[in-house]
Design a protein around this motif. Structure first.
Motif, PDB file in Angstrom:
ATOM      1  N   LYS A 289       2.485   2.254   4.803  1.00 59.39           N
ATOM      2  CA  LYS A 289       2.600   1.164   5.527  1.00 59.39           C
ATOM      3  C   LYS A 289       2.088   0.208   4.693  1.00 59.39           C
ATOM      4  O   LYS A 289       1.297   0.293   3.586  1.00 59.39           O
ATOM      5  CB  LYS A 289       1.566   1.466   6.782  1.00 59.39           C
ATOM      6  CG  LYS A 289       0.196   1.425   6.339  1.00 59.39           C
ATOM      7  CD  LYS A 289      -0.735   1.831   7.579  1.00 59.39           C
ATOM      8  CE  LYS A 289      -2.235   1.999   7.169  1.00 59.39           C
ATOM      9  NZ  LYS A 289      -2.569   3.135   5.969  1.00 59.39           N
ATOM     10  N   HIS A 290       2.132  -1.294   5.179  1.00 60.64           N
ATOM     11  CA  HIS A 290       1.397  -2.350   5.044  1.00 60.64           C
ATOM     12  C   HIS A 290       1.267  -3.081   6.033  1.00 60.64           C
ATOM     13  O   HIS A 290       2.438  -3.437   6.733  1.00 60.64           O
ATOM     14  CB  HIS A 290       2.123  -3.196   3.686  1.00 60.64           C
ATOM     15  CG  HIS A 290       3.334  -4.058   4.237  1.00 60.64           C
ATOM     16  ND1 HIS A 290       4.593  -3.639   4.178  1.00 60.64           N
ATOM     17  CD2 HIS A 290       3.131  -5.257   4.427  1.00 60.64           C
ATOM     18  CE1 HIS A 290       5.235  -4.628   4.740  1.00 60.64           C
ATOM     19  NE2 HIS A 290       4.563  -5.473   4.763  1.00 60.64           N
ATOM     20  N   LEU A 291       0.156  -3.801   6.110  1.00 57.69           N
ATOM     21  CA  LEU A 291      -0.045  -4.594   7.591  1.00 57.69           C
ATOM     22  C   LEU A 291       0.259  -5.984   7.395  1.00 57.69           C
ATOM     23  O   LEU A 291       0.899  -6.555   8.384  1.00 57.69           O
ATOM     24  CB  LEU A 291      -1.532  -4.705   7.666  1.00 57.69           C
ATOM     25  CG  LEU A 291      -2.195  -3.355   8.266  1.00 57.69           C
ATOM     26  CD1 LEU A 291      -3.564  -3.306   8.465  1.00 57.69           C
ATOM     27  CD2 LEU A 291      -1.536  -2.661   9.601  1.00 57.69           C
TER      28      LEU A 291
ATOM     29  N   SER B  35      -6.212 -11.812  -0.410  1.00 56.28           N
ATOM     30  CA  SER B  35      -4.823 -10.945  -0.492  1.00 56.28           C
ATOM     31  C   SER B  35      -4.873  -9.951   0.422  1.00 56.28           C
ATOM     32  O   SER B  35      -5.609  -9.166   0.698  1.00 56.28           O
ATOM     33  CB  SER B  35      -4.463 -10.682  -1.828  1.00 56.28           C
ATOM     34  OG  SER B  35      -3.597  -9.671  -1.797  1.00 56.28           O
ATOM     35  N   SER B  36      -3.672  -9.609   0.816  1.00 57.93           N
ATOM     36  CA  SER B  36      -3.254  -8.254   1.765  1.00 57.93           C
ATOM     37  C   SER B  36      -2.732  -7.423   0.628  1.00 57.93           C
ATOM     38  O   SER B  36      -2.406  -6.165   1.006  1.00 57.93           O
ATOM     39  CB  SER B  36      -2.085  -8.563   2.802  1.00 57.93           C
ATOM     40  OG  SER B  36      -0.877  -8.865   1.944  1.00 57.93           O
ATOM     41  N   HIS B  37      -2.822  -7.596  -0.708  1.00 64.58           N
ATOM     42  CA  HIS B  37      -2.568  -6.637  -1.788  1.00 64.58           C
ATOM     43  C   HIS B  37      -1.105  -6.131  -1.797  1.00 64.58           C
ATOM     44  O   HIS B  37      -0.766  -5.036  -2.150  1.00 64.58           O
ATOM     45  CB  HIS B  37      -3.451  -5.233  -1.774  1.00 64.58           C
ATOM     46  CG  HIS B  37      -4.926  -5.683  -1.577  1.00 64.58           C
ATOM     47  ND1 HIS B  37      -5.614  -6.150  -2.550  1.00 64.58           N
ATOM     48  CD2 HIS B  37      -5.798  -5.611  -0.631  1.00 64.58           C
ATOM     49  CE1 HIS B  37      -6.931  -6.495  -2.169  1.00 64.58           C
ATOM     50  NE2 HIS B  37      -6.868  -6.001  -0.876  1.00 64.58           N
ATOM     51  N   HIS B  38      -0.489  -7.084  -1.080  1.00 61.15           N
ATOM     52  CA  HIS B  38       1.217  -6.834  -1.419  1.00 61.15           C
ATOM     53  C   HIS B  38       1.792  -7.249  -2.786  1.00 61.15           C
ATOM     54  O   HIS B  38       2.102  -6.456  -3.551  1.00 61.15           O
ATOM     55  CB  HIS B  38       1.805  -7.515  -0.153  1.00 61.15           C
ATOM     56  CG  HIS B  38       3.210  -7.260   0.056  1.00 61.15           C
ATOM     57  ND1 HIS B  38       4.252  -7.825  -0.810  1.00 61.15           N
ATOM     58  CD2 HIS B  38       3.830  -6.849   1.244  1.00 61.15           C
ATOM     59  CE1 HIS B  38       5.434  -7.405  -0.201  1.00 61.15           C
ATOM     60  NE2 HIS B  38       5.078  -7.031   0.984  1.00 61.15           N
ATOM     61  N   THR B  39       1.873  -8.639  -2.896  1.00 61.92           N
ATOM     62  CA  THR B  39       2.478  -9.123  -4.056  1.00 61.92           C
ATOM     63  C   THR B  39       1.764 -10.439  -4.411  1.00 61.92           C
ATOM     64  O   THR B  39       1.920 -11.153  -3.654  1.00 61.92           O
ATOM     65  CB  THR B  39       4.029  -9.467  -4.006  1.00 61.92           C
ATOM     66  OG1 THR B  39       4.545  -8.241  -3.467  1.00 61.92           O
ATOM     67  CG2 THR B  39       4.605 -10.026  -5.145  1.00 61.92           C
TER      68      THR B  39
ATOM     69  N   PHE C 114      -2.166   5.854  -2.355  1.00 67.90           N
ATOM     70  CA  PHE C 114      -1.798   7.391  -2.650  1.00 67.90           C
ATOM     71  C   PHE C 114      -0.052   7.376  -2.386  1.00 67.90           C
ATOM     72  O   PHE C 114       0.197   6.734  -1.775  1.00 67.90           O
ATOM     73  CB  PHE C 114      -2.703   8.017  -1.774  1.00 67.90           C
ATOM     74  CG  PHE C 114      -2.283   7.923  -0.147  1.00 67.90           C
ATOM     75  CD1 PHE C 114      -1.449   8.782   0.380  1.00 67.90           C
ATOM     76  CD2 PHE C 114      -3.176   7.088   0.378  1.00 67.90           C
ATOM     77  CE1 PHE C 114      -1.110   8.514   1.552  1.00 67.90           C
ATOM     78  CE2 PHE C 114      -2.859   6.674   1.850  1.00 67.90           C
ATOM     79  CZ  PHE C 114      -1.754   7.771   2.257  1.00 67.90           C
ATOM     80  N   HIS C 115       0.312   8.210  -3.080  1.00 66.59           N
ATOM     81  CA  HIS C 115       1.478   9.021  -2.903  1.00 66.59           C
ATOM     82  C   HIS C 115       2.690   7.823  -3.335  1.00 66.59           C
ATOM     83  O   HIS C 115       3.450   7.952  -4.402  1.00 66.59           O
ATOM     84  CB  HIS C 115       1.930   9.317  -1.321  1.00 66.59           C
ATOM     85  CG  HIS C 115       3.407   9.523  -1.272  1.00 66.59           C
ATOM     86  ND1 HIS C 115       3.838  10.753  -2.139  1.00 66.59           N
ATOM     87  CD2 HIS C 115       4.124   9.331  -0.549  1.00 66.59           C
ATOM     88  CE1 HIS C 115       5.128  11.096  -1.790  1.00 66.59           C
ATOM     89  NE2 HIS C 115       5.527  10.130  -0.841  1.00 66.59           N
ATOM     90  N   ALA C 116       2.820   6.675  -2.654  1.00 69.89           N
ATOM     91  CA  ALA C 116       3.662   5.603  -2.777  1.00 69.89           C
ATOM     92  C   ALA C 116       3.090   4.379  -2.751  1.00 69.89           C
ATOM     93  O   ALA C 116       2.431   3.988  -1.700  1.00 69.89           O
ATOM     94  CB  ALA C 116       4.827   5.750  -1.922  1.00 69.89           C
ATOM     95  N   ARG C 117       3.186   3.247  -3.459  1.00 71.10           N
ATOM     96  CA  ARG C 117       2.882   2.120  -3.656  1.00 71.10           C
ATOM     97  C   ARG C 117       3.749   0.930  -4.113  1.00 71.10           C
ATOM     98  O   ARG C 117       4.585   1.081  -5.023  1.00 71.10           O
ATOM     99  CB  ARG C 117       1.563   1.862  -4.745  1.00 71.10           C
ATOM    100  CG  ARG C 117       0.687   0.636  -4.393  1.00 71.10           C
ATOM    101  CD  ARG C 117      -0.408   0.725  -5.348  1.00 71.10           C
ATOM    102  NE  ARG C 117      -1.532  -0.376  -4.903  1.00 71.10           N
ATOM    103  CZ  ARG C 117      -2.355  -0.887  -5.945  1.00 71.10           C
ATOM    104  NH1 ARG C 117      -2.746  -0.178  -6.880  1.00 71.10           N
ATOM    105  NH2 ARG C 117      -3.269  -1.779  -5.410  1.00 71.10           N
ATOM    106  N   GLY C 118       3.810  -0.102  -3.059  1.00 69.09           N
ATOM    107  CA  GLY C 118       4.981  -1.067  -3.636  1.00 69.09           C
ATOM    108  C   GLY C 118       6.235  -0.636  -2.621  1.00 69.09           C
ATOM    109  O   GLY C 118       6.258   0.114  -1.787  1.00 69.09           O
ATOM    110  N   PRO C 119       7.299  -1.194  -3.398  1.00 66.90           N
ATOM    111  CA  PRO C 119       8.590  -0.876  -2.614  1.00 66.90           C
ATOM    112  C   PRO C 119       8.799   0.454  -2.673  1.00 66.90           C
ATOM    113  O   PRO C 119       8.529   1.293  -3.725  1.00 66.90           O
ATOM    114  CB  PRO C 119       9.775  -1.630  -3.521  1.00 66.90           C
ATOM    115  CG  PRO C 119       8.856  -2.901  -3.969  1.00 66.90           C
ATOM    116  CD  PRO C 119       7.603  -2.382  -4.374  1.00 66.90           C
TER     117      PRO C 119
ATOM    118  N   THR D 252       1.237  -0.731   0.817  1.00 63.57           N
ATOM    119  CA  THR D 252      -0.167  -1.328   0.107  1.00 63.57           C
ATOM    120  C   THR D 252      -1.111  -0.314  -0.014  1.00 63.57           C
ATOM    121  O   THR D 252      -2.143  -0.556  -0.338  1.00 63.57           O
ATOM    122  CB  THR D 252      -0.547  -2.294   0.779  1.00 63.57           C
ATOM    123  OG1 THR D 252      -0.869  -2.310   2.067  1.00 63.57           O
ATOM    124  CG2 THR D 252       0.422  -3.671   0.559  1.00 63.57           C
ATOM    125  N   ASP D 253      -0.939   1.005   0.441  1.00 65.91           N
ATOM    126  CA  ASP D 253      -1.935   2.200  -0.015  1.00 65.91           C
ATOM    127  C   ASP D 253      -1.789   2.350  -1.177  1.00 65.91           C
ATOM    128  O   ASP D 253      -0.960   1.984  -2.125  1.00 65.91           O
ATOM    129  CB  ASP D 253      -1.229   3.535   0.878  1.00 65.91           C
ATOM    130  CG  ASP D 253      -1.309   3.169   2.528  1.00 65.91           C
ATOM    131  OD1 ASP D 253      -2.160   2.528   2.838  1.00 65.91           O
ATOM    132  OD2 ASP D 253      -0.288   3.807   3.337  1.00 65.91           O
TER     133      ASP D 253
END
Length: 448
Positions: A235-237, A368-372, A422-427, A419-420
């Motif tokens: 997820k990302h919020l 930031s929401s740590h997205h981009t 672990f496992h997957a980050r970003g797109p 934006t987690d």
């Protein structure tokens, strides 16, 4: 039941319906995991062809939903996300084709090393199994999720928003038809046919059938899914993305990129919402970008230093955007503390003047929401520091935050942005929908 029909929500209560979908998805996932790359590529090619052949039918399903959204006063960014234009359908088709031609990672063994005992140990990439996708508005997500699920050898259960139910049904039907044409199980793509909100609660609480949940929508939806889920969530919020204009920088580049990052499209989560400008270039840069934003009706919520620069700039003052106009014009206003956290998804941007790269990084990591987040600079050392120290899923140099997208990253499509850490980050593309398992190859060795 026909191979590409889905169960009728009226024949069972929501819990029983989701149970049935889960059982079918788990069975389909087993078959998808054993399917070859050629079969999965054929399904993706068929889906691209069906999408192009169905533009008129898809728009016929979509148009009434867009009109209803407007009629009930749905926010403009949400209406925009709801549209299935020919260009959006073509992008979906191209995404399917791009995925079909990408290397197949399923079954790939990496890092194989021989140990002193003689055994060889490595890791194999395998499908996750079944993922649930919960999303709002954007019907194109149906195809993005289905195509990535097919490419990665998974099965998926899709739960779209009520505002796009007919568009989603039409798209899911095409995905199921494409699977059937390729000799793969149509149940590898299933759409929850009910708009009952209880379906979300049921879907996120089925660990025996669902291995991963991916919510894609507003903050309220994602918070609810995160709180109720009994399986892992990607997820990302928020998408509070920043563009920082550094000292030194190429001003022409900075104006062009900042304009694109904010105004190319207001509704996506990768649009820039906050602009940081180094004090050394602020007096030259802000009047130029301010004129661009004012012409496009973008409201600028400024800190005291930015407001002072707009006041002093004679050109903007003559155009009606000087200090005297601040209280009567909507274009330039004073920022509040809350603005630094805000994801506007609208023609609004917060603007702050900072001392330099160090303060910019500190501000971004705090708000930031740590997205981009992006830096526009001609100083290589500043660029490298920004890349290392900004704690976001995507960090960019001299380009628009709008590029934070699976299609633009060459992933073929994306299932969402994570934006987690672990496992997957970003797109999240193909690899984000896979897992690694250890494989051990021996020749009769036994442990001493």
């Amino acid at each position: 039941m026909k191979p590409h029909d889905t169960p009728d929500a009226s024949t069972a209560d929501t819990a029983a319906l989701l149970e049935q979908l889960g059982q079918r998805a788990r069975a389909a996932a087993t078959l998808m995991a054993s399917a070859g790359a050629a079969e999965r590529s054929r399904a993706l090619g068929a889906l691209a062809r069906l999408l192009r052949a169905s533009v008129a039918a898809l728009q016929a399903a979509n148009a009434p939903e867009v009109e209803r959204a407007r009629a009930v006063g749905l926010a403009a960014p949400m209406v925009d996300r709801l549209k299935l234009t020919p260009a959006i359908i073509e992008t979906c088709a191209q995404g399917c084709e791009q995925l079909a031609t990408m290397p197949d990672v399923i079954g790939e063994i990496t890092g194989l090393k021989q140990q002193p005992s003689g055994i060889r140990v490595g890791q194999m990439r395998v499908p996750i199994g079944v993922f649930g996708m919960i999303y709002e508005s954007r019907p194109n997500v149906t195809i993005e999720a289905a195509s990535l699920s097919i490419k990665s050898g998974n099965a998926c259960i899709l739960r779209g928003g009520s505002e796009a139910i007919e568009s989603n049904r039409a798209l899911a039907k095409l995905a199921r038809q494409a699977l059937a044409e390729a000799g793969l199980p149509p149940d590898a793509v299933q759409l929850v046919p009910t708009t009952d909100r209880a379906a979300v609660g049921a879907l996120v609480a089925m660990p025996r059938y669902v291995d991963l949940i991916i919510p894609r929508g507003g903050k309220g939806l994602i918070e609810r899914v995160s709180a109720e889920a009994k399986v892992p969530v990607i997820k990302h919020l928020d998408g509070n993305c920043h563009t920082y204009v550094d000292d030194p920088c190429d001003l022409e580049l900075a104006v062009k990129v900042t304009d694109n990052a904010k105004t190319q499209k207001y509704s996506p989560c990768n649009a820039t919402e906050s602009l940081l400008v180094a004090r050394g270039v602020a007096a030259k840069f802000l009047p130029r970008i301010g004129a661009v934003f004012a012409a496009k009706g973008v409201q600028m919520r400024c800190d005291a230093q930015a407001l002072a620069i707009f006041k002093e700039n004679q050109a903007l003052a003559q155009a009606g955007y000087g200090l005297d106009a601040i209280n009567t014009q909507a274009n330039i206003v004073a920022a509040q503390e809350s603005d630094w956290y805000e994801e506007y998804l609208a023609p609004i941007i917060s603007i702050k003047v900072v001392a330099g790269v160090e303060e910019a990084i500190a501000h971004i990591n705090h708000y930031s929401s740590h997205h981009t987040d992006a830096i526009l600079t001609s100083d290589h050392r500043h660029a490298q520091r920004f890349l290392r120290e900004v704690d976001s899923a995507s960090v960019m140099v001299n380009t628009s935050t709008r590029f934070a997208d699976g299609f633009e990253y060459g992933l073929g499509a994306e299932i969402g942005i994570s934006t987690d850490k672990f496992h997957a980050r970003g797109p999240v593309g193909i690899e984000g929908l896979t897992s690694l398992k250890w494989v051990v190859l021996g020749e009769g060795q036994g442990r001493a």
